[in-house]
Design a protein around this motif. Structure first.
Motif, short mmCIF file in Angstrom:
data_model
loop_
_atom_site.label_atom_id
_atom_site.label_comp_id
_atom_site.label_asym_id
_atom_site.label_seq_id
_atom_site.Cartn_x
_atom_site.Cartn_y
_atom_site.Cartn_z
N ASP A 206 -6.51 -13.17 -3.90
CA ASP A 206 -5.83 -12.30 -2.14
C ASP A 206 -6.31 -11.34 -2.09
OD1 ASP A 206 -4.67 -11.80 0.64
OD2 ASP A 206 -2.90 -11.13 -0.24
N VAL A 207 -6.57 -10.71 -0.92
CA VAL A 207 -7.14 -9.44 -0.62
C VAL A 207 -6.35 -8.26 0.61
CG1 VAL A 207 -9.03 -7.03 -0.07
CG2 VAL A 207 -9.24 -9.68 -1.76
N SER A 208 -5.38 -7.51 0.42
CA SER A 208 -5.24 -6.36 1.26
C SER A 208 -5.74 -5.35 1.59
CB SER A 208 -3.40 -6.48 1.63
OG SER A 208 -3.35 -5.61 0.30
N SER A 209 -4.98 -3.99 3.05
CA SER A 209 -5.68 -2.92 2.91
C SER A 209 -5.54 -1.63 1.53
CB SER A 209 -5.15 -2.73 4.16
OG SER A 209 -3.17 -2.56 3.37
N THR A 210 -5.04 -2.75 0.39
CA THR A 210 -4.63 -1.45 -0.21
C THR A 210 -3.77 -2.15 -1.69
OG1 THR A 210 -2.01 -2.54 -0.15
CG2 THR A 210 -2.75 -0.48 1.10
N THR A 211 -4.40 -3.18 -2.33
CA THR A 211 -4.73 -4.13 -3.30
C THR A 211 -5.61 -5.10 -3.42
OG1 THR A 211 -2.56 -5.45 -2.90
CG2 THR A 211 -2.75 -3.57 -4.18
N GLU B 247 -12.75 2.57 -4.48
CA GLU B 247 -13.58 3.42 -3.89
C GLU B 247 -14.20 4.77 -4.91
OE1 GLU B 247 -11.19 4.05 -0.60
OE2 GLU B 247 -11.82 2.37 0.32
N SER C 163 -19.83 -2.17 -1.69
CA SER C 163 -18.31 -2.78 -1.29
C SER C 163 -18.42 -3.10 -2.83
CB SER C 163 -18.75 -3.41 -0.04
OG SER C 163 -19.49 -4.41 -0.53
N ASP D 254 -6.40 -1.43 -6.92
CA ASP D 254 -6.00 -0.96 -6.59
C ASP D 254 -7.42 -0.76 -5.15
OD1 ASP D 254 -3.12 -0.59 -6.38
OD2 ASP D 254 -3.15 1.39 -7.43
N VAL D 255 -7.06 -1.12 -3.82
CA VAL D 255 -8.76 -0.74 -3.01
C VAL D 255 -9.03 0.77 -3.70
CG1 VAL D 255 -8.98 -0.71 -0.90
CG2 VAL D 255 -7.71 -2.33 -1.76
#
Length: 449
Positions: A116-121, A169, A294, A164-165
């Motif tokens: 799974d990929v969310s906006s934060t993890t 980065e 990315s 963590d996203v």
């Protein structure tokens, strides 16, 4: 209980309560590990058991037969063509990355899946099966408390990890350690890639500080340590993101991208890669990273490399019409009565038991057969050349039969539509002298009758 050391990819992987495994494990001393590595190297039978560009280098250094200058050369990958297009590797749910590794135990594959990929993890799952150590017998009976008797057994590992996203980065730390949690989460680190910021610095030709997870009982990527009895030179370990880390200065080698060969959705392609290296405990280590900001995956590292990447159809470009019609590449090839090499069906080590990560490909095959009810397929099994011919022939036959059984029992495909045969190691498609070649020779093939 101290955790068991496993090195399935870039960093040290420690397994304990958080990892599902086939048996409990104990930590063995670095001296015993290095001695086993040397014994495994010394007892190689020349049948491809531990040969190849990566494993030969590993063997030579571990057994004291090579130094930095005498190592086997790195693969001679050509420059990536200027202006050439390469498939984007999406950082999304359903991405599966398969690496072929080789250490003192022998060959094994590490499967990493994005759940799974969310906006934060990003939520990851890891699966590996370590073979029994080939060099264990050559060492004789180990002293109690020094060696790990479980190395004589095949071991399965299954672990979960959150990244963590924000760290994907900007982080300069990499940790692939699993301890006592149901889901491992180490803020400040990545798990199987460098960060976008690090890739940008390497692209610009800058040296970048990198922190790599360290097991305080064992040096990271122990290739060239000098062992004397139970004494071993330990590297300097510092703290980063709350974890013990080795620190090195990573820098780019060639100023150009190199063409890294890999299977992407079962198609042979070349991906642009940045070649970098750094020194850990006085030993030069080489890494190749996907040149994609990315998702700068580690494609190559001292004990292995990525051989296969898949991602869901919705992430792929629509397939173009080809010979035999349009549709997924597998269906197009079968329509044209061309053989199809299937790499997404995974088996337990030296076994015909199908691993859970194979389900997506089995579903795809079943869907194609339902869509084309008049088709009949030959299912053939193939192995690498590790082990005897008779064993490999029987194993390939059992694996082909297992694929048929799965399609018949789970997907209700009529049994008379599937014929099976095993060829053992008699039909290699690549050299068995490299770990990536052996991994690609271990396959199932489909052929429309």
């Amino acid at each position: 209980m101290l955790p068991k050391l496993l090195i399935p990819g870039l960093a040290v992987l420690l397994t304990a309560g958080g990892c599902k495994k086939s048996a409990p494990a104990t930590l063995e001393s670095p001296a015993i590990f290095s001695a086993r590595a040397g014994a495994a190297a010394a007892t190689s039978d020349g049948q491809g058991q531990s040969g190849g560009s990566l494993a030969d280098r590993l063997k030579a250094v571990q057994s004291g037969q090579a130094d930095e200058v005498a190592k086997a050369p790195l693969p001679d990958w050509k420059p990536f063509p200027s202006g050439a297009a390469a498939p984007a590797i999406p950082l999304g749910k359903g991405l599966v990355v398969v690496a072929a590794n080789s250490d003192y135990r022998g060959d094994y594959e590490l499967i990493e899946s994005i759940l799974d990929v969310s906006s934060t993890t990003v939520r990851l799952a890891y699966s590996a099966e370590l073979p029994a150590s080939k060099g264990l017998a050559a060492l004789g009976t180990p002293q109690e408390g020094n060696a790990n008797p479980l190395d004589a057994q095949t071991q399965k590992f299954s672990c979960l990890r959150l990244v963590d996203v924000a760290d994907l980065e900007k982080s300069h730390g990499l940790a692939q350690v699993f301890a006592d949690k149901a889901v491992e989460h180490y803020p400040g680190t990545t798990a199987d890639s460098i960060s976008t910021e690090m890739l940008s610095e390497l692209r610009a030709g800058n040296q970048v500080e990198w922190h790599i997870q360290a097991n305080p009982y064992f040096p990271f990527l122990q290739l060239g340590a000098q062992v004397s009895g139970e004494k071993i030179d330990m590297p300097t370990i510092t703290q980063y993101a709350g974890l013990p880390m080795h620190t090195c200065n990573l820098h780019r080698v060639e100023p150009i991208e190199l063409a890294f060969p890999v299977l992407v959705n079962d198609q042979r392609v070349e991906l642009p890669a940045v070649h970098a290296m750094c020194s850990i405990q006085g030993e030069t280590q080489h890494f190749y990273f996907l040149d994609q900001p990315s998702n700068p995956l580690a494609l190559f590292y001292p004990i292995g490399q990525v051989i296969k990447i898949t991602f869901p159809p919705e992430e792929q470009k629509a397939p173009s019409a080809g010979e035999g019609g349009s549709g997924p590449p597998m269906e197009q090839a079968l329509a044209a009565k061309k053989p199809v090499e299937v790499y997404g069906i995974y088996f337990d080590f030296d076994s015909a038991a199908i691993r859970p990560e194979s389900e997506l490909v089995l579903q795809q095959i079943a869907g194609i057969l339902r869509k084309n009810p008049d088709w009949k397929l030959n299912v053939s099994g193939h192995t690498d050349n590790i082990g005897g011919d008779a064993f490999n022939l029987g194993l390939s036959e059992r694996r082909a039969a297992a694929v048929k059984d799965a399609l018949v029992m789970r997907y209700k495909i009529a049994p008379d539509r599937l014929a099976t045969k095993g060829y053992g190691a008699s039909r290699p498609i690549e050299s068995n002298k490299t770990i990536e070649g052996r991994a690609r020779n271990r396959r199932v093939e489909l052929q429309r009758q």
